[in-house]
Write a protein that holds these residues in place. Structure first.
Motif, PDB file in Angstrom:
ATOM      1  N   LEU A   8     -36.720  35.594   6.462  1.00 30.35           N
ATOM      2  CA  LEU A   8     -37.064  36.619   6.921  1.00 30.35           C
ATOM      3  C   LEU A   8     -38.243  37.274   7.305  1.00 30.35           C
ATOM      4  CD1 LEU A   8     -36.661  39.223   8.995  1.00 30.35           C
ATOM      5  CD2 LEU A   8     -36.203  40.431   6.860  1.00 30.35           C
ATOM      6  N   GLN A   9     -39.847  37.285   5.938  1.00 31.19           N
ATOM      7  CA  GLN A   9     -40.245  37.325   5.705  1.00 31.19           C
ATOM      8  C   GLN A   9     -41.563  36.209   5.965  1.00 31.19           C
ATOM      9  OE1 GLN A   9     -40.322  37.329   1.139  1.00 31.19           O
ATOM     10  NE2 GLN A   9     -40.046  39.324   1.292  1.00 31.19           N
ATOM     11  N   LEU A  10     -40.666  35.029   6.171  1.00 31.47           N
ATOM     12  CA  LEU A  10     -41.526  33.408   7.001  1.00 31.47           C
ATOM     13  C   LEU A  10     -41.901  34.106   8.378  1.00 31.47           C
ATOM     14  CD1 LEU A  10     -40.519  31.511   4.807  1.00 31.47           C
ATOM     15  CD2 LEU A  10     -43.175  31.882   4.567  1.00 31.47           C
ATOM     16  N   ALA A  11     -40.158  34.222   9.400  1.00 35.84           N
ATOM     17  CA  ALA A  11     -40.629  34.554  10.611  1.00 35.84           C
ATOM     18  C   ALA A  11     -41.223  35.477  10.826  1.00 35.84           C
ATOM     19  CB  ALA A  11     -38.981  34.900  10.788  1.00 35.84           C
ATOM     20  N   GLU A  12     -41.198  36.868  10.361  1.00 36.93           N
ATOM     21  CA  GLU A  12     -42.463  38.230  10.823  1.00 36.93           C
ATOM     22  C   GLU A  12     -43.474  36.925  10.299  1.00 36.93           C
ATOM     23  OE1 GLU A  12     -40.697  41.128   7.468  1.00 36.93           O
ATOM     24  OE2 GLU A  12     -39.578  41.489   8.689  1.00 36.93           O
ATOM     25  N   ASN A  21     -45.223  33.749  20.526  1.00 37.37           N
ATOM     26  CA  ASN A  21     -44.204  32.834  21.149  1.00 37.37           C
ATOM     27  C   ASN A  21     -42.469  33.115  21.165  1.00 37.37           C
ATOM     28  OD1 ASN A  21     -42.510  30.328  19.923  1.00 37.37           O
ATOM     29  ND2 ASN A  21     -44.477  29.931  19.280  1.00 37.37           N
ATOM     30  N   ALA A  22     -42.040  32.502  21.932  1.00 34.54           N
ATOM     31  CA  ALA A  22     -40.616  33.118  22.278  1.00 34.54           C
ATOM     32  C   ALA A  22     -39.262  32.644  20.632  1.00 34.54           C
ATOM     33  CB  ALA A  22     -40.199  32.635  23.285  1.00 34.54           C
ATOM     34  N   ALA A  23     -40.343  31.012  20.210  1.00 30.31           N
ATOM     35  CA  ALA A  23     -39.599  30.779  19.722  1.00 30.31           C
ATOM     36  C   ALA A  23     -39.369  31.697  18.136  1.00 30.31           C
ATOM     37  CB  ALA A  23     -39.950  28.705  19.812  1.00 30.31           C
ATOM     38  N   PHE A  24     -40.408  31.984  18.110  1.00 34.21           N
ATOM     39  CA  PHE A  24     -40.549  32.841  17.002  1.00 34.21           C
ATOM     40  C   PHE A  24     -40.342  33.378  16.701  1.00 34.21           C
ATOM     41  CE2 PHE A  24     -44.763  30.530  15.451  1.00 34.21           C
ATOM     42  CZ  PHE A  24     -44.569  29.878  15.054  1.00 34.21           C
ATOM     43  N   LEU A  25     -39.502  34.963  17.622  1.00 32.92           N
ATOM     44  CA  LEU A  25     -38.940  36.058  18.539  1.00 32.92           C
ATOM     45  C   LEU A  25     -37.548  35.361  17.902  1.00 32.92           C
ATOM     46  CD1 LEU A  25     -40.845  37.290  21.009  1.00 32.92           C
ATOM     47  CD2 LEU A  25     -41.060  38.788  18.575  1.00 32.92           C
ATOM     48  N   ASP A  26     -37.606  34.420  18.507  1.00 33.94           N
ATOM     49  CA  ASP A  26     -36.044  34.676  18.385  1.00 33.94           C
ATOM     50  C   ASP A  26     -35.578  33.225  16.822  1.00 33.94           C
ATOM     51  OD1 ASP A  26     -32.980  33.302  19.349  1.00 33.94           O
ATOM     52  OD2 ASP A  26     -33.644  31.445  18.528  1.00 33.94           O
ATOM     53  N   THR A  27     -36.440  33.411  16.135  1.00 32.21           N
ATOM     54  CA  THR A  27     -36.213  32.963  15.250  1.00 32.21           C
ATOM     55  C   THR A  27     -35.873  34.227  13.554  1.00 32.21           C
ATOM     56  OG1 THR A  27     -36.648  30.953  14.852  1.00 32.21           O
ATOM     57  CG2 THR A  27     -37.052  31.099  12.581  1.00 32.21           C
ATOM     58  N   ALA A  31     -32.769  35.740  11.867  1.00 31.61           N
ATOM     59  CA  ALA A  31     -32.846  36.013  10.319  1.00 31.61           C
ATOM     60  C   ALA A  31     -32.262  37.694  10.319  1.00 31.61           C
ATOM     61  CB  ALA A  31     -34.760  36.183  10.228  1.00 31.61           C
ATOM     62  N   ASN A  32     -32.626  38.870  10.855  1.00 32.43           N
ATOM     63  CA  ASN A  32     -32.358  39.621  10.901  1.00 32.43           C
ATOM     64  C   ASN A  32     -30.668  40.467  11.120  1.00 32.43           C
ATOM     65  OD1 ASN A  32     -34.888  41.768  10.856  1.00 32.43           O
ATOM     66  ND2 ASN A  32     -35.529  40.491  12.148  1.00 32.43           N
ATOM     67  N   PHE A  33     -30.247  39.661  12.396  1.00 35.06           N
ATOM     68  CA  PHE A  33     -29.165  38.880  12.632  1.00 35.06           C
ATOM     69  C   PHE A  33     -28.040  38.751  11.366  1.00 35.06           C
ATOM     70  CE2 PHE A  33     -25.258  37.002  13.467  1.00 35.06           C
ATOM     71  CZ  PHE A  33     -24.731  37.561  14.315  1.00 35.06           C
ATOM     72  N   GLN A  34     -28.966  37.979  10.378  1.00 36.20           N
ATOM     73  CA  GLN A  34     -27.721  36.591   9.340  1.00 36.20           C
ATOM     74  C   GLN A  34     -28.226  38.164   8.399  1.00 36.20           C
ATOM     75  OE1 GLN A  34     -26.578  34.519   8.575  1.00 36.20           O
ATOM     76  NE2 GLN A  34     -27.086  34.203  11.026  1.00 36.20           N
ATOM     77  N   LEU A  44     -35.478  42.932  18.835  1.00 36.00           N
ATOM     78  CA  LEU A  44     -36.448  41.149  19.163  1.00 36.00           C
ATOM     79  C   LEU A  44     -35.604  40.259  20.224  1.00 36.00           C
ATOM     80  CD1 LEU A  44     -36.276  40.748  15.514  1.00 36.00           C
ATOM     81  CD2 LEU A  44     -38.459  41.333  17.316  1.00 36.00           C
ATOM     82  N   GLU A  45     -33.982  40.316  20.769  1.00 35.20           N
ATOM     83  CA  GLU A  45     -33.640  38.912  21.178  1.00 35.20           C
ATOM     84  C   GLU A  45     -33.806  39.757  22.594  1.00 35.20           C
ATOM     85  OE1 GLU A  45     -32.685  35.373  21.805  1.00 35.20           O
ATOM     86  OE2 GLU A  45     -32.685  36.144  19.471  1.00 35.20           O
ATOM     87  N   GLU A  46     -33.917  40.650  22.696  1.00 32.03           N
ATOM     88  CA  GLU A  46     -34.650  40.957  24.487  1.00 32.03           C
ATOM     89  C   GLU A  46     -35.666  40.898  24.507  1.00 32.03           C
ATOM     90  OE1 GLU A  46     -33.442  45.113  24.153  1.00 32.03           O
ATOM     91  OE2 GLU A  46     -31.379  45.431  24.342  1.00 32.03           O
ATOM     92  N   ARG A  47     -36.305  41.060  23.617  1.00 32.64           N
ATOM     93  CA  ARG A  47     -38.501  40.528  23.979  1.00 32.64           C
ATOM     94  C   ARG A  47     -37.764  38.732  24.624  1.00 32.64           C
ATOM     95  NH1 ARG A  47     -42.051  42.438  19.177  1.00 32.64           N
ATOM     96  NH2 ARG A  47     -43.527  40.643  20.108  1.00 32.64           N
TER      97      ARG A  47
END
Length: 75
Positions: A8-12, A21-27, A31-34, A44-47
């Protein structure tokens, strides 16, 4: 165990560096979901889906996150 929040910290950090970057937002959403942060994952996924409306995988991600958020009252 102890490094569970690290993805989560790395993705943030990556998302802040490249906010569109859609790939980063999806990741970050995944991470939040998990971590059980379903409402944040949905937001985030809506974005991501707005940025890439024809991506079926991302649409599926959003549906999965929304289902879990609904079933768990957002937490």
């Amino acid at each position: 165990g102890e490094h569970k929040g690290e993805p989560l910290q790395l993705a943030e950090a990556a998302t802040q560096a490249m906010q569109d970057n859609a790939a980063f937002l999806d990741t970050l959403a995944e991470a939040n979901f998990q971590l059980g942060k379903y409402e944040e994952a949905v937001k985030l996924e809506e974005r991501v889906v707005r940025a890439r409306p024809s991506d079926r995988f991302l649409q599926g991600q959003l549906k999965r996150f929304e289902k879990e958020a609904k079933e768990n009252g957002g937490h």
